[in-house]
Write an enzyme that holds these catalytic residues in place. Structure first.
Site, PDB file in Angstrom:
ATOM      1  N   SER A 148       0.824  -1.210   0.000  1.00 39.63           N
ATOM      2  CA  SER A 148       0.000   0.000   0.000  1.00 39.63           C
ATOM      3  C   SER A 148       0.860   1.262   0.000  1.00 39.63           C
ATOM      4  O   SER A 148       0.368   2.355  -0.296  1.00 39.63           O
ATOM      5  CB  SER A 148      -0.929   0.015   1.218  1.00 39.63           C
ATOM      6  OG  SER A 148      -0.209  -0.259   2.412  1.00 39.63           O
ATOM      7  N   ASP A 183       5.551  -7.023   2.549  1.00 37.59           N
ATOM      8  CA  ASP A 183       4.774  -7.549   1.426  1.00 37.59           C
ATOM      9  C   ASP A 183       5.681  -7.964   0.272  1.00 37.59           C
ATOM     10  O   ASP A 183       6.631  -7.248  -0.074  1.00 37.59           O
ATOM     11  CB  ASP A 183       3.808  -6.478   0.900  1.00 37.59           C
ATOM     12  CG  ASP A 183       2.405  -6.630   1.467  1.00 37.59           C
ATOM     13  OD1 ASP A 183       2.080  -7.703   1.999  1.00 37.59           O
ATOM     14  OD2 ASP A 183       1.632  -5.660   1.369  1.00 37.59           O
ATOM     15  N   LYS A 225       4.719 -11.262   3.415  1.00 42.18           N
ATOM     16  CA  LYS A 225       3.286 -11.482   3.238  1.00 42.18           C
ATOM     17  C   LYS A 225       3.003 -11.717   1.763  1.00 42.18           C
ATOM     18  O   LYS A 225       3.547 -11.014   0.897  1.00 42.18           O
ATOM     19  CB  LYS A 225       2.447 -10.305   3.744  1.00 42.18           C
ATOM     20  CG  LYS A 225       0.928 -10.573   3.605  1.00 42.18           C
ATOM     21  CD  LYS A 225       0.099  -9.517   4.328  1.00 42.18           C
ATOM     22  CE  LYS A 225       0.027  -8.211   3.582  1.00 42.18           C
ATOM     23  NZ  LYS A 225      -0.710  -8.322   2.291  1.00 42.18           N
ATOM     24  N   GLU A 269      -0.212 -12.488  -1.100  1.00 42.53           N
ATOM     25  CA  GLU A 269      -1.631 -12.604  -1.438  1.00 42.53           C
ATOM     26  C   GLU A 269      -1.864 -13.990  -2.027  1.00 42.53           C
ATOM     27  O   GLU A 269      -1.258 -14.358  -3.032  1.00 42.53           O
ATOM     28  CB  GLU A 269      -2.031 -11.508  -2.419  1.00 42.53           C
ATOM     29  CG  GLU A 269      -1.987 -10.119  -1.795  1.00 42.53           C
ATOM     30  CD  GLU A 269      -2.587  -9.043  -2.688  1.00 42.53           C
ATOM     31  OE1 GLU A 269      -3.200  -9.389  -3.720  1.00 42.53           O
ATOM     32  OE2 GLU A 269      -2.449  -7.851  -2.343  1.00 42.53           O
ATOM     33  N   GLU A 323      -9.117  -9.420   4.269  1.00 46.05           N
ATOM     34  CA  GLU A 323      -9.446  -8.045   3.882  1.00 46.05           C
ATOM     35  C   GLU A 323     -10.771  -7.960   3.134  1.00 46.05           C
ATOM     36  O   GLU A 323     -11.052  -8.759   2.235  1.00 46.05           O
ATOM     37  CB  GLU A 323      -8.349  -7.446   3.000  1.00 46.05           C
ATOM     38  CG  GLU A 323      -8.657  -6.015   2.558  1.00 46.05           C
ATOM     39  CD  GLU A 323      -7.507  -5.307   1.881  1.00 46.05           C
ATOM     40  OE1 GLU A 323      -7.675  -4.122   1.526  1.00 46.05           O
ATOM     41  OE2 GLU A 323      -6.437  -5.922   1.714  1.00 46.05           O
TER      42      GLU A 323
END
Length: 287
Positions: free
Chosen positions: A52, A90, A120, A122, A189
């Site tokens: 982000s 991330d 991290k 996804e 999320e």
């Protein structure tokens, strides 16, 4: 012993986080810089160097344009500013989707160059084999299911997920696959509240909600959203400050003082370059 190893010994560990399942809620926030990490560190169990950062600090329209070099740079800064929290970085778009050997090399580079304790990922179905490959080779992985920002181009924008039964089943299956691959915790999320609760009840590792459910084992927000630095923010954000107004007001008052020659005042300047005889010269660094 290396500086990275010494620092890691005094921090909250991946094992500590895993053991918090069903216990005291995990407190998590994003961090991208050393000064912010220093402020957040005493209050957080996990500091996430999220991709982000591309949207929050670099003005990108999504996280897709974030690079591995950007994540490493910000990860290094957060490690310098923190001492207590587990730091997770991330893996940006494209860094974990290719060959497992490439994903492993990218993850190793993040951990070695930053000193962070985990990455991290996804957890799209196609990435799960690579998650398992990383974990089997000693890379701690935090998973991420539900709304996946890196999939924004495929999914057509940022939208809550899990309202329809088929989508609920899909996200629950993604959770099970991520857990089977070895993730130590799971970010959930942008899902329907009932799904967040159901997922947490079924998940054997801690869940960390962001726009999910109060039933999750922890919560995370983008710090700049929480501090009110943006004009708008997602509905799940609670603003604990209004720094946007404070910064704008401070900048306005500074501009007025400069324009009116009220800044700098006499107490805010160094001595005149004309010095009395016998007075030693002292070099004062700028700033």
């Amino acid at each position: 012993m290396s500086a990275h190893a010494s620092a890691a010994e005094s921090r909250i560990s991946v094992r500590d986080i895993r053991h918090r399942k069903g216990g005291a809620p995990l407190v998590c926030l994003t961090a991208y810089s050393a000064p912010m990490a220093k402020l957040l560190d005493p209050h957080c169990d996990i500091l996430l160097v999220g991709d982000s950062v591309g949207m929050v600090l670099h003005g990108l329209p999504s996280t897709v344009g974030v690079t591995l070099d950007m994540m490493i740079l910000h990860g290094q800064a957060v490690m310098r500013g923190s001492r207590r929290a587990l730091v997770v970085v991330d893996m940006p778009f494209g860094s974990c989707e290719g060959a497992p050997e490439t994903a492993f090399a990218n993850a190793v580079r993040i951990l070695q160059d930053t000193g962070a304790q985990a990455v991290k990922v996804e957890c799209a179905p196609a990435v799960i084999p690579n998650v398992r490959y990383l974990v089997e080779r000693g890379v701690p992985v935090m998973g991420h299911v539900g709304l996946r920002p890196q999939a924004v181009l495929v999914e057509g924008g940022f939208r809550a997920r899990g309202r329809e039964e088929a989508e609920r089943r899909q996200i629950l299956e993604e959770m099970r696959a991520a857990v089977a691959a070895g993730v130590f915790a799971l970010v959930v999320e942008g899902v329907a509240e009932s799904l967040g609760s159901e997922l947490t009840a079924q998940c054997p590792v801690p869940t960390i909600g962001i726009g999910a459910s109060a039933a999750c084992d922890g919560q995370i927000l983008v710090t700049e959203d929480m501090l009110g630095l943006f004009e708008t923010s997602p509905r799940f954000v609670r603003r604990y400050a209004d720094l946007r107004a404070l910064v704008a007001s401070a900048a306005e008052r500074y501009a007025l003082d400069v324009a009116g020659r009220r800044f700098p005042a006499s107490g805010e300047t160094y001595f005149s370059s004309k010095r009395r005889p016998g007075t030693p010269v002292v070099d004062i660094p700028a700033g």
